[in-house]
Design an enzyme around this catalytic site. Structure first.
Site, PDB file in Angstrom:
ATOM      1  N   ASP A  98       0.865  -1.179   0.000  1.00 23.84           N
ATOM      2  CA  ASP A  98       0.000   0.000   0.000  1.00 23.84           C
ATOM      3  C   ASP A  98       0.900   1.227   0.000  1.00 23.84           C
ATOM      4  OD1 ASP A  98      -1.767  -2.085   0.613  1.00 23.84           O
ATOM      5  OD2 ASP A  98      -3.042  -0.783   1.830  1.00 23.84           O
ATOM      6  N   LYS A 161      -7.076   3.215  -2.587  1.00 27.47           N
ATOM      7  CA  LYS A 161      -7.427   3.197  -1.171  1.00 27.47           C
ATOM      8  C   LYS A 161      -7.692   4.625  -0.698  1.00 27.47           C
ATOM      9  CE  LYS A 161      -5.388   1.711   3.264  1.00 27.47           C
ATOM     10  NZ  LYS A 161      -4.188   1.089   3.873  1.00 27.47           N
ATOM     11  N   LYS A 190     -10.682   0.254  -1.932  1.00 25.42           N
ATOM     12  CA  LYS A 190     -10.430  -0.124  -0.545  1.00 25.42           C
ATOM     13  C   LYS A 190     -10.636   1.083   0.355  1.00 25.42           C
ATOM     14  CE  LYS A 190      -6.704  -1.698   2.563  1.00 25.42           C
ATOM     15  NZ  LYS A 190      -5.328  -2.237   2.661  1.00 25.42           N
TER      16      LYS A 190
END
Length: 237
Positions: A98, A161, A190
């Protein structure tokens, strides 16, 4: 919307994280035990230092991602520094990355910086790890959120995300803007930074189209299954 039939389905949407910087070895081992017990989709550690331990503890669970937040939580490292951190994590057993987008560069219109860091992420992780890019929506305008999503889909990142979870989480309006921006692409959505009461709020994002929830409260959310069904927020039929 994901059709949740049971607790296992809900657990498989959770990216469980253990992010406090003072995390100890025993806490990592315990968190890995919890990850295996619930069979979460992923387990994330606070620094690359713990990746080898997490990889060892989760050995044999190939469908659980071992993740690291790169340039966490501000995203201000240069593309080359981010690339070094990514490669180090992958070499030590990470299977998900990430990366926090350089928000300052984005807001300054320096999109080539963002393209370069995303290019490194994709090239290094190809056939090795799931790619996820964090855009920290609480600091972005609606137009900047759309631009960030366009850059992410242009680079063919696996997940966009919403947040690191260290600051304000996304509003539903911001989430829906991301969802609209990603429509018709292969990039999934996400959410992180789900606020109290987390079980109800997490399910609201799932029902709105989130495909992963990144949270330190993964067990709490899954353990709330019966309450969520009783309330009508989940219909497993």
């Amino acid at each position: 919307m994901v059709n949740l039939k049971n607790k296992t389905d809900l657990a498989r949407m959770m990216d469980y994280s253990l992010l406090p910087k003072q995390t100890t070895e025993s806490e990592i081992i315990e968190a890995c035990r919890i990850t295996k017990e619930y069979h979460f989709a992923a387990f994330y550690v606070s620094s690359s230092f713990w990746i080898p331990l997490a990889a060892e503890e989760l050995s044999g669970y190939d469908d659980i991602e071992i993740g690291l937040g790169v340039a966490f939580p501000f995203g201000t490292a240069s593309p080359k520094v981010k690339a070094f951190e990514i490669e180090d994590a992958l070499a030590n057993g990470a299977t998900a990355v990430d990366m926090v987008l350089n928000i300052g560069a984005l807001k300054s219109g320096k999109y080539e910086v963002n393209r370069e860091e995303l290019r490194h992420l994709v090239q290094l992780c190809k056939n090795r790890a799931v790619t996820k890019c964090i855009i920290e929506v609480c600091y972005l305008t609606n137009e900047e959120i759309k631009i960030a999503c366009d850059l992410i889909t242009e680079a063919d990142i696996n997940f966009a995300k919403t947040s690191t979870g260290q600051f304000e989480g996304p509003s539903m309006q911001q989430f829906l803007l991301m969802k609209k921006s990603l429509l018709g692409t292969q990039t999934k959505l996400k959410v992180a930074g789900v606020k109290f009461p987390r079980p109800q709020n997490a399910i609201a994002f799932v029902k709105a189209g989130a495909e992963r929830i990144g949270t330190r409260s993964a067990a709490e959310i899954v353990d709330s299954w019966d309450m969520l069904v009783e309330s009508g927020l989940i219909d497993p039929s």
